[in-house]
Design a protein around this motif. Structure first.
Motif, short mmCIF file in Angstrom:
data_model
loop_
_atom_site.label_atom_id
_atom_site.label_comp_id
_atom_site.label_asym_id
_atom_site.label_seq_id
_atom_site.Cartn_x
_atom_site.Cartn_y
_atom_site.Cartn_z
N PHE A 28 48.28 38.95 39.91
CA PHE A 28 46.72 38.85 40.52
C PHE A 28 45.78 38.49 39.47
CE2 PHE A 28 47.93 41.47 44.31
CZ PHE A 28 47.13 40.80 45.09
N ALA A 29 45.97 38.97 38.17
CA ALA A 29 45.13 38.75 36.99
C ALA A 29 45.22 37.23 36.81
CB ALA A 29 45.38 39.60 35.99
N LYS A 30 46.37 36.66 36.82
CA LYS A 30 46.62 35.28 36.52
C LYS A 30 46.17 34.51 37.38
CE LYS A 30 50.61 32.17 35.76
NZ LYS A 30 52.10 32.07 35.83
N HIS A 31 46.38 34.50 38.71
CA HIS A 31 45.89 33.59 39.65
C HIS A 31 44.78 33.56 40.35
CE1 HIS A 31 49.95 31.67 40.28
NE2 HIS A 31 50.72 32.94 40.06
N PHE A 32 44.06 34.99 39.99
CA PHE A 32 42.73 35.18 40.72
C PHE A 32 41.84 35.68 39.35
CE2 PHE A 32 45.75 35.73 43.97
CZ PHE A 32 45.04 34.72 45.12
N PRO A 33 41.70 34.92 38.34
CA PRO A 33 40.72 35.54 37.42
C PRO A 33 39.22 35.65 37.77
CG PRO A 33 41.45 33.33 36.78
CD PRO A 33 42.33 33.84 37.91
N LEU A 34 38.40 36.45 37.15
CA LEU A 34 37.22 36.54 37.76
C LEU A 34 36.26 35.21 37.87
CD1 LEU A 34 34.95 38.60 38.59
CD2 LEU A 34 34.39 38.91 36.40
N SER A 35 36.59 34.32 37.09
CA SER A 35 35.79 32.98 37.02
C SER A 35 36.34 32.20 38.00
CB SER A 35 36.09 32.32 35.76
OG SER A 35 37.49 32.06 35.50
#
Length: 376
Positions: free
Chosen positions: A206-213
């Protein structure tokens, strides 16, 4: 007798007392305890007091040939009831009187009964896991976690009691387990599971494919809400995606994985810069739009603010010091019965505490509540 008559479902509970020494029928005791808790009683002595005050009324529904049992008798009998039998009866009763709809959100979460901790006997507080129908605000079933276990083992046992075909079962990160996902699918339901560090590979994906930016400029399906209150504003942003990238490989471990969900929220206080965004990740076997996803995770928290909070504030669950044998667990189930009876009755529109007081003062209202559950 109507098929949703509460006491008919509980009539199969075994009475472990010696036959020749029984002065008060188990059915009479259960009726007394249920009615007293509906009317706000929080302990055995208060239940006995209610019985003495309402004996004539109670005899309209049961025998009570030997009057009202003492509080000691109530405590002893309720501590002997087999909790597993009680839980099965409760779930069967709810299946008979509450019909679930396609896609209905069933929230599952646990609650510790803090008052059940017994320092003298060195026994920890019991922890109950409940299933809550968010559409109608009723408990569908509950089980106690094993003393040396946690919710992970209790949830599959709870699912065995339930009929949730076609529903969306929601769980927090504790329930994000492959076996639990499969157990939900085995009940012909869909899962929506929160993802945290206990599932490291999922969280990293999730952190890789959906970063906050990337999430705040998401080109796909999204849904946002803004809630305003005096002096502050809270924004919630929800996005959904099909299974992509690293999740394709991970989906081999997560049965029927179809939807990835990300929820962001941040609060703005008047005169201050926005606080850091809170990011939460979810996986689901259902195909959900962003709005459906947002509604489902919002509904999940109803089990906290509409069930657990009311059990503590209106019914004094955390303050209850009943600990003898199985009594705390069984009385928790009785409180769930009382909660369902009160919360599902809409003729008198009031809060839980006010409904309880009305039931204590007005036997006509209490009779109306019982009639709605098949008593005659």
């Amino acid at each position: 007798m109507q098929d949703h008559d509460l006491l008919s479902h509980f009539s199969i509970i075994q009475d472990y007392r010696q036959t020749g020494k029984i002065e008060h029928k188990l059915s009479d005791i259960l009726l007394l305890v249920i009615c007293a808790v509906i009317a706000g009683a929080e302990g055995w002595e208060e239940i006995e007091d209610f019985g003495h005050d309402r004996l004539t009324w109670l005899q309209e529904y049961a025998d009570f040939d030997n009057g009202i049992p003492s509080h000691d008798t109530l405590a002893r009998v309720m501590s002997l009831i087999n909790p597993q039998q009680f839980q099965r009866c409760f779930a069967n009763w709810m299946q008979s009187c509450h019909k679930l709809t396609e896609g209905e959100v069933i929230a599952i979460d646990g609650k510790t009964l803090r008052g059940s901790y017994d320092k003298r006997r060195r026994t920890g507080a019991i922890h109950m896991v409940s299933a809550f129908s968010t559409a109608n605000g009723v408990v569908l079933g509950q089980v106690k976690t094993d003393e040396k276990s946690n919710e992970i083992t209790a949830i599959p046992e709870l699912l065995k009691l339930l009929s949730v075909c076609g529903c969306l079962v929601t769980l927090d990160a504790m329930g994000c387990q492959k076996a639990i996902a499969q157990a939900i699918l085995d009940k012909e339901a869909n899962y929506l599971l929160a993802v945290k560090g206990n599932q490291k590979r999922l969280e990293e994906a999730f952190a890789k494919h959906f970063p906050l930016s990337h999430a705040v400029q998401y080109p796909g399906d999204y849904f946002s809400t803004i809630e305003k209150a005096p002096g502050r504003e809270e924004t919630r942003f929800h996005i959904v995606s099909d299974v992509i990238g690293d999740f394709v490989e991970l989906s081999a471990d997560w049965p029927e994985l179809k939807t990835l969900g990300v929820a962001l929220s941040f609060r703005t206080t008047q005169g201050e810069i926005p606080e850091n965004a809170t990011v939460r990740y979810y996986i689901s076997s259902a195909t959900l739009t962003a709005k459906q996803f947002a509604d489902a995770i919002r509904n999940h928290w109803m089990i906290e603010n509409q069930l657990h909070w009311r059990l503590d504030v209106a019914m004094g669950e955390d303050d209850c010091r009943i600990r003898r044998d199985k009594a705390a667990e069984n009385l928790a189930g009785i409180r769930h019965i009382a909660f369902n009876v009160l919360n599902s009755h809409k003729t008198f529109k009031a809060g839980m505490k006010r409904k309880q007081k009305k039931a204590a003062m007005n036997t006509d209202y209490l009779s109306e509540l019982l009639m709605a559950k098949g008593f005659s």
